[in-house]
Structure formats: C-alpha cells, structure tokens
Motif scaffolding. Sequence first.
Motif, PDB file in Angstrom:
ATOM      1  N   UNK A   1      -4.857 -63.394 -18.022  1.00 62.24           N
ATOM      2  CA  UNK A   1      -3.832 -62.738 -18.828  1.00 62.24           C
ATOM      3  C   UNK A   1      -3.093 -61.626 -18.081  1.00 62.24           C
ATOM      4  N   UNK A   2      -3.777 -60.675 -17.398  1.00 67.75           N
ATOM      5  CA  UNK A   2      -3.023 -59.623 -16.698  1.00 67.75           C
ATOM      6  C   UNK A   2      -2.073 -60.159 -15.636  1.00 67.75           C
ATOM      7  N   UNK A   3      -2.482 -61.218 -14.930  1.00 68.47           N
ATOM      8  CA  UNK A   3      -1.599 -61.791 -13.911  1.00 68.47           C
ATOM      9  C   UNK A   3      -0.378 -62.443 -14.549  1.00 68.47           C
ATOM     10  N   UNK A   4      -0.573 -63.120 -15.674  1.00 63.44           N
ATOM     11  CA  UNK A   4       0.562 -63.745 -16.364  1.00 63.44           C
ATOM     12  C   UNK A   4       1.514 -62.694 -16.933  1.00 63.44           C
ATOM     13  N   UNK A   5       0.981 -61.545 -17.322  1.00 63.70           N
ATOM     14  CA  UNK A   5       1.818 -60.462 -17.848  1.00 63.70           C
ATOM     15  C   UNK A   5       2.345 -59.553 -16.746  1.00 63.70           C
ATOM     16  N   UNK A   6       1.892 -59.790 -15.512  1.00 62.14           N
ATOM     17  CA  UNK A   6       2.298 -58.980 -14.350  1.00 62.14           C
ATOM     18  C   UNK A   6       1.960 -57.506 -14.547  1.00 62.14           C
ATOM     19  N   UNK A   7       0.745 -57.246 -15.037  1.00 64.05           N
ATOM     20  CA  UNK A   7       0.281 -55.878 -15.216  1.00 64.05           C
ATOM     21  C   UNK A   7      -0.896 -55.603 -14.284  1.00 64.05           C
ATOM     22  N   UNK A   8      -1.182 -54.334 -14.038  1.00 61.85           N
ATOM     23  CA  UNK A   8      -2.272 -53.962 -13.130  1.00 61.85           C
ATOM     24  C   UNK A   8      -3.593 -54.570 -13.583  1.00 61.85           C
ATOM     25  N   UNK A   9      -4.429 -54.963 -12.646  1.00 63.33           N
ATOM     26  CA  UNK A   9      -4.281 -54.815 -11.193  1.00 63.33           C
ATOM     27  C   UNK A   9      -3.544 -55.966 -10.525  1.00 63.33           C
ATOM     28  N   UNK A  10      -2.819 -56.786 -11.299  1.00 63.46           N
ATOM     29  CA  UNK A  10      -2.137 -57.955 -10.744  1.00 63.46           C
ATOM     30  C   UNK A  10      -0.625 -57.855 -10.912  1.00 63.46           C
ATOM     31  N   UNK A  11      -0.102 -56.631 -10.878  1.00 62.12           N
ATOM     32  CA  UNK A  11       1.351 -56.424 -10.965  1.00 62.12           C
ATOM     33  C   UNK A  11       1.983 -56.579  -9.586  1.00 62.12           C
ATOM     34  N   UNK A  12       1.520 -57.547  -8.847  1.00 62.68           N
ATOM     35  CA  UNK A  12       1.945 -57.743  -7.452  1.00 62.68           C
ATOM     36  C   UNK A  12       3.388 -58.231  -7.359  1.00 62.68           C
ATOM     37  N   UNK A  13       3.836 -59.179  -8.206  1.00 62.53           N
ATOM     38  CA  UNK A  13       5.222 -59.647  -8.058  1.00 62.53           C
ATOM     39  C   UNK A  13       6.280 -58.610  -8.422  1.00 62.53           C
ATOM     40  N   UNK A  14       5.956 -57.622  -9.269  1.00 67.68           N
ATOM     41  CA  UNK A  14       6.959 -56.630  -9.670  1.00 67.68           C
ATOM     42  C   UNK A  14       6.519 -55.215  -9.324  1.00 67.68           C
ATOM     43  N   UNK A  15       5.885 -55.048  -8.180  1.00 64.27           N
ATOM     44  CA  UNK A  15       5.407 -53.730  -7.742  1.00 64.27           C
ATOM     45  C   UNK A  15       6.601 -52.817  -7.459  1.00 64.27           C
ATOM     46  N   UNK A  16       6.851 -51.883  -8.397  1.00 61.45           N
ATOM     47  CA  UNK A  16       8.058 -51.060  -8.295  1.00 61.45           C
ATOM     48  C   UNK A  16       8.104 -50.223  -7.023  1.00 61.45           C
ATOM     49  N   UNK A  17       6.946 -49.710  -6.597  1.00 63.29           N
ATOM     50  CA  UNK A  17       6.919 -48.842  -5.422  1.00 63.29           C
ATOM     51  C   UNK A  17       7.182 -49.610  -4.129  1.00 63.29           C
ATOM     52  N   UNK A  18       7.073 -50.928  -4.163  1.00 60.03           N
ATOM     53  CA  UNK A  18       7.229 -51.729  -2.951  1.00 60.03           C
ATOM     54  C   UNK A  18       8.504 -52.561  -2.963  1.00 60.03           C
ATOM     55  N   UNK A  19       8.782 -53.230  -4.097  1.00 59.21           N
ATOM     56  CA  UNK A  19       9.924 -54.146  -4.141  1.00 59.21           C
ATOM     57  C   UNK A  19      10.821 -53.854  -5.348  1.00 59.21           C
ATOM     58  N   UNK A  20      10.875 -52.595  -5.746  1.00 58.92           N
ATOM     59  CA  UNK A  20      11.783 -52.099  -6.781  1.00 58.92           C
ATOM     60  C   UNK A  20      11.579 -52.854  -8.097  1.00 58.92           C
ATOM     61  N   UNK A  21      12.467 -53.786  -8.458  1.00 62.22           N
ATOM     62  CA  UNK A  21      12.386 -54.464  -9.759  1.00 62.22           C
ATOM     63  C   UNK A  21      11.914 -55.907  -9.639  1.00 62.22           C
ATOM     64  N   UNK A  22      11.420 -56.294  -8.490  1.00 62.48           N
ATOM     65  CA  UNK A  22      10.875 -57.625  -8.321  1.00 62.48           C
ATOM     66  C   UNK A  22      11.930 -58.713  -8.348  1.00 62.48           C
ATOM     67  N   UNK A  23      11.574 -59.872  -8.937  1.00 60.99           N
ATOM     68  CA  UNK A  23      12.469 -61.030  -8.931  1.00 60.99           C
ATOM     69  C   UNK A  23      13.754 -60.785  -9.709  1.00 60.99           C
ATOM     70  N   UNK A  24      13.747 -59.817 -10.635  1.00 63.17           N
ATOM     71  CA  UNK A  24      14.916 -59.554 -11.483  1.00 63.17           C
ATOM     72  C   UNK A  24      15.757 -58.400 -10.958  1.00 63.17           C
ATOM     73  N   UNK A  25      15.595 -58.061  -9.698  1.00 60.41           N
ATOM     74  CA  UNK A  25      16.253 -56.867  -9.173  1.00 60.41           C
ATOM     75  C   UNK A  25      17.775 -56.926  -9.282  1.00 60.41           C
ATOM     76  N   UNK A  26      18.359 -58.112  -9.131  1.00 60.19           N
ATOM     77  CA  UNK A  26      19.814 -58.238  -9.204  1.00 60.19           C
ATOM     78  C   UNK A  26      20.292 -58.660 -10.587  1.00 60.19           C
ATOM     79  N   UNK A  27      19.368 -58.807 -11.520  1.00 59.23           N
ATOM     80  CA  UNK A  27      19.762 -59.201 -12.877  1.00 59.23           C
ATOM     81  C   UNK A  27      20.138 -57.979 -13.697  1.00 59.23           C
ATOM     82  N   UNK A  28      21.074 -58.161 -14.589  1.00 52.30           N
ATOM     83  CA  UNK A  28      21.581 -57.064 -15.404  1.00 52.30           C
ATOM     84  C   UNK A  28      22.174 -57.640 -16.680  1.00 52.30           C
ATOM     85  N   UNK A  29      22.536 -56.770 -17.597  1.00 54.34           N
ATOM     86  CA  UNK A  29      23.238 -57.155 -18.813  1.00 54.34           C
ATOM     87  C   UNK A  29      22.499 -58.254 -19.583  1.00 54.34           C
TER      88      UNK A  29
END
Length: 303
Positions: A188-216
Amino acid sequence: MLKELWQYVFAVLVWPGFLGAGALGFLYLWIARKLMARLQGRRGPPFYQPFFDFIKLLGKDTVVPDGASRRLFYALPFVSLAATTLGLVIVPVPGSSGGSFPGDIVLLLYLLEVPVLCDVMAGYVSRSIYGEVSAMREAVMSLAYNLPFLAAVIALAQTAGSFRLAELQSTPFGAVAFFSAIAFLLAVPARLKSNPFSIPNAEQEIVAGAHIEYNSVPLAIFELSHALEFVLLSDVFFVLFLPQLSNPIADAALYLAVSLGLTALATLTAALTARFTVKRAFQFYWRWGGLAAGAAMVLAVVG
C-alpha cells in the motif's frame, strides 16, 4: 435491461464510482495531511483544502512543454482516472449496485496497473529529466511490490477456487488470508507513493516527480485519480480480507472504519520512516513481501 443500465450509470457516476469515491478520497487525503501535521506539531489544513486545491487547478491555464505530445499529455490523466473509476465500480463494497462476474479480480488487477503506467508515460512525455528519473523509479518500484502483491491475490483465488470477487469475499479468513493481507498492506505505501517508498516523487531529489511539467486541468485530473486510487485500495482490502455482515448499516460502518484505519496506518508509517533507496526498497519487497506472499501460496496449495 433499462434498469440494469441505470444501475451501472449510477455505479459509475455516483457510488461506488466518481462522485462518492471522489468525496471519500479527498476526505482521506485531508485526514492524512491533518494527521501528519499534528504528528509534526503543526495545525494542518482545513477539511475542504484538498477540494479547493482541485478547483484552483481547474481554473488555471494549461501549459504544454515544448516537444511534448499534446495528445498524450492530455490523454494520460483521463485514462488514469477512467481506469480507477472502472476499478471502483467492479468492487462489491456496501451500497454497490454493480454485480460480480467471473474473472473480475483479473480485470481489477489490470485496472490497478493503468495509473502506474500512466505515471511512467507522463514522466517521459513531459520531456523533463526529473520526470524521466521519476518514471524510471516508478517502473522499478512496480516490479518490486507487484510480485508479492499478485502472488497474494493468486493465493486467495486458489483458496476460494475462483477468480470472482464475490467468491473471494465470502471465503472464511484463515492463514492464507492472514499472510496475503500482510503482503497487501506492505504494498500500500508504495502504491500511494508515501514514505518509506516515496521514491518516484521524492521532492528533495526530483521536485514533483513524473508530474513536474503537468499543470492546470491535467494535473487536477491526476490528483483526482490519486484520491480515487486511495479509495480503491481501501475497497479491495475490505472485500478481500473483511467479512461481509448481514446488517447493511454495520457493513457500511465496518467499511468506513477499515478505510480510516488504513489511512491512519499509511500516514503513521510515512511519519515514522525515512525514504528508502531504490535498491533497499526492492530488497524489502522481495524479501519480506515475498516471504508473506510465498507463505500464502504454500498454504493455499498444501491446504
């Protein structure tokens, strides 16, 4: 025929689909944010904040990155939302008007993976190095948690003798279900991308993750899909591992209690842990998740 059609329309649009699950999803996200804030000594947002954030995004202008495929850029969040909504419809939660059918658990497993694939594709479509790194991490993480997750569901189906959700729901809770529940909860934590498995959207490393260029609007739809995915995971856990009560009110109360419990558990886990590296997360799932799922498979075959 017309009555069945209206039942499915109601299931998709109201409950357990779009509107009902959307309201619950925003509620669960607010509870998670509020609980996290309290654990960190902050006040946290008001209960309507996730909904206001969603409305605010809908009112902004959409900017598509140079070189990105406009069709894919706009299509991916809606595909993710549609898959999650359909997944909600086929899960027989309290108050659901949809019927179970043979092999519906297989369809559900496919639908659960569509948002993951959309996130991976969104990272590459954005043409951002941060998005591509996030997409790569998301793909690797899905390999890590999906093996024990799928093995646990197969063990349950082996015990029930069916790949139908209604049959799995009516199967008595036993040792197979116990180890399968552990494998499910670990995923469940990995599917929700929350700690300790918030690896794909790690703000301190890759800002907003896969949605970094998405808006609106596209970003708002991705956020709504994530809220619905939160509800869908709670629904699946409830159907697979909790008994169906004869009293509809008691059944609905148990459903809400389980959903809130999963929200609190995921939030506490995120607050008490630090982010794993990709290698460590992979080892964790294939070791502990694999042990739980493997035990469920052995017991299902032997028993």
